[in-house]
Design an enzyme around this catalytic site. Sequence first.
Site, PDB file in Angstrom:
ATOM      1  N   GLN A   1     -98.068  37.008 -15.748  1.00 22.25           N
ATOM      2  CA  GLN A   1     -98.602  36.746 -14.899  1.00 22.25           C
ATOM      3  C   GLN A   1     -99.596  37.740 -14.592  1.00 22.25           C
ATOM      4  O   GLN A   1    -100.367  38.159 -13.995  1.00 22.25           O
ATOM      5  CB  GLN A   1     -97.667  35.964 -14.362  1.00 22.25           C
ATOM      6  CG  GLN A   1     -98.664  34.960 -12.875  1.00 22.25           C
ATOM      7  CD  GLN A   1     -97.899  34.180 -12.723  1.00 22.25           C
ATOM      8  OE1 GLN A   1     -98.248  33.115 -12.815  1.00 22.25           O
ATOM      9  NE2 GLN A   1     -97.361  33.923 -11.192  1.00 22.25           N
TER      10      GLN A   1
ATOM     11  N   GLU B   1    -106.467  36.075  -7.944  1.00 23.28           N
ATOM     12  CA  GLU B   1    -106.254  36.739  -7.839  1.00 23.28           C
ATOM     13  C   GLU B   1    -106.824  38.723  -7.493  1.00 23.28           C
ATOM     14  O   GLU B   1    -106.321  39.593  -6.606  1.00 23.28           O
ATOM     15  CB  GLU B   1    -104.298  37.288  -7.119  1.00 23.28           C
ATOM     16  CG  GLU B   1    -103.293  35.722  -7.098  1.00 23.28           C
ATOM     17  CD  GLU B   1    -102.010  36.190  -7.386  1.00 23.28           C
ATOM     18  OE1 GLU B   1    -102.054  37.386  -7.542  1.00 23.28           O
ATOM     19  OE2 GLU B   1    -101.306  35.175  -7.229  1.00 23.28           O
TER      20      GLU B   1
ATOM     21  N   GLU C   1     -90.776  41.404 -10.974  1.00 24.45           N
ATOM     22  CA  GLU C   1     -90.127  40.155 -10.363  1.00 24.45           C
ATOM     23  C   GLU C   1     -90.166  39.408 -11.772  1.00 24.45           C
ATOM     24  O   GLU C   1     -90.750  38.312 -12.389  1.00 24.45           O
ATOM     25  CB  GLU C   1     -91.502  39.915  -9.761  1.00 24.45           C
ATOM     26  CG  GLU C   1     -91.381  38.779  -8.544  1.00 24.45           C
ATOM     27  CD  GLU C   1     -92.859  38.037  -8.865  1.00 24.45           C
ATOM     28  OE1 GLU C   1     -93.056  36.918  -7.564  1.00 24.45           O
ATOM     29  OE2 GLU C   1     -93.652  39.072  -8.118  1.00 24.45           O
TER      30      GLU C   1
ATOM     31  N   ARG D   1    -100.255  33.709  -1.512  1.00 27.34           N
ATOM     32  CA  ARG D   1    -100.159  32.752  -3.161  1.00 27.34           C
ATOM     33  C   ARG D   1    -101.426  33.054  -3.782  1.00 27.34           C
ATOM     34  O   ARG D   1    -102.383  33.132  -3.186  1.00 27.34           O
ATOM     35  CB  ARG D   1     -99.671  30.911  -2.567  1.00 27.34           C
ATOM     36  CG  ARG D   1     -98.477  31.347  -1.177  1.00 27.34           C
ATOM     37  CD  ARG D   1     -97.368  31.842  -2.513  1.00 27.34           C
ATOM     38  NE  ARG D   1     -97.232  31.391  -3.242  1.00 27.34           N
ATOM     39  CZ  ARG D   1     -96.188  29.403  -3.885  1.00 27.34           C
ATOM     40  NH1 ARG D   1     -95.488  29.612  -2.262  1.00 27.34           N
ATOM     41  NH2 ARG D   1     -96.065  29.254  -5.226  1.00 27.34           N
ATOM     42  N   SER D   2    -101.426  32.943  -4.425  1.00 27.27           N
ATOM     43  CA  SER D   2    -102.521  32.523  -5.534  1.00 27.27           C
ATOM     44  C   SER D   2    -103.929  32.099  -4.736  1.00 27.27           C
ATOM     45  O   SER D   2    -104.781  32.498  -5.078  1.00 27.27           O
ATOM     46  CB  SER D   2    -102.476  32.091  -6.478  1.00 27.27           C
ATOM     47  OG  SER D   2    -102.200  31.041  -6.641  1.00 27.27           O
TER      48      SER D   2
ATOM     49  N   LYS E   1     -92.187  34.009   0.650  1.00 27.05           N
ATOM     50  CA  LYS E   1     -93.391  33.560   0.924  1.00 27.05           C
ATOM     51  C   LYS E   1     -93.187  32.459   2.163  1.00 27.05           C
ATOM     52  O   LYS E   1     -92.462  31.734   2.298  1.00 27.05           O
ATOM     53  CB  LYS E   1     -93.630  33.186   0.043  1.00 27.05           C
ATOM     54  CG  LYS E   1     -94.082  33.955  -1.413  1.00 27.05           C
ATOM     55  CD  LYS E   1     -94.167  33.311  -3.162  1.00 27.05           C
ATOM     56  CE  LYS E   1     -94.601  34.024  -4.105  1.00 27.05           C
ATOM     57  NZ  LYS E   1     -95.278  33.019  -4.925  1.00 27.05           N
TER      58      LYS E   1
END
Length: 420
Positions: A162, A206, A282, A362-363, A333
């Site tokens: 991702q 992002e 991650e 966050r996105s 988060k």
Amino acid sequence: MSLEIEKIHAREILDSRGNPTVEVDVWTCCGFGRAAVPSGASTGTYEALELRDGGDRYDGKGVLKAVRNVNEVIGPKLIGMDVIDQRGVDQIMIEMDGTPNKSNLGANAILGVSLAVAKAAASSLGMPLYRYLGGVSATRLPVPSLNVLNGGKHAGNDLSIQEFMIEPWGADSFSEALRMAAETYHALGRILRGKYGNVATNVGFEGGYAPPISKTRDALDAIMAALDVTGYTEEIKLGLDSAASSFYLDGGYSVDDNRLSPGELIDFYVELVKTYPIVLIEDPFEENAFEEFAELTKKLPDTIIVGDDLYVTNMARIEKGIRMRSTNALLLKLNQIGTVSEAFDAATLAYRNSFKVMVSHRSAETEDSALADVSVAIGAELIKTGAPARSERNAKYNQLLRIQEALGSSASYAGRRRWS
């Protein structure tokens, strides 16, 4: 000194993906705080619940229920409370909600109030947010982990991984790190445009490029070529956010057009670390794979293995990961857990067990820059808030530049050539 909360008001605004989110204002006699709540595209099953309206309005993504919960339920209960009593405010909201995942009032409602209260308290005391939350020891600026190339749920290409991130561990300061990263980002754009055409510099949620690449190594090679151009091959290291739950099905992982077992995926990561200057991975496995995380952490002792969907900033899951030695770092988060005090508790637990902490956006973000202050207040080693592009991402990086300037000679940087 008592600084009572005098008024709380919430509204529906739009986030960076054009979807509704919650914004909350809090007033005291002599201070004001405003907070906007982010949202994720790749979310963990065990995260605190965002309350959405359903129905046709905004394709079901409206947040008027959460807004009403702030204005009609939470707000009246908190009026008259001491704005400095952050833990007390958060605890009352947790008790009012009464569910493990904040599904009654909504984590988006609760976090909006929690963060706005913290901002109002800082404002009332005439202090910057990082100083109010972190005290006199809040002087360290985190290493930025910038998502410069997107795949997975954050892009429209065929990459399984991702996020491909650059991390300027070898910089002498945060401002130098950000400059190095921005120069590398633009060099990467030129390389991708030259190889794949203008379509290659379309960006994901992002701000990272989303080129027509399908192989992990091709993406990494492009970033290495950019580092050759900028000359930062020693100063900048690489990180991956696999978000592996998104390509996991029936016990296996689909990566680069191959079906891999958990053991084969471990070997895949080990080979990547041998070949490229990757210092962080991650979510290398799906969100319940505590044992596979532990095996990879053992095999790559010098690599930062970060739990995001694995932990969702949840104390019980972090404690399980500590017992099993699943990772050596926590992704933090705020909206995964839902209150400021719980997020700080999670960071404290991580530090007590020799974990690193990586604070993350966050996105779907907003112009709210509080994440930067939180990263300094917590003393996080890393912050992840996207590419050095798109204003909702740069709002956080720019706030860190301001914090570095305000700290002056007392500012330190978490990198300092650790992997150089």
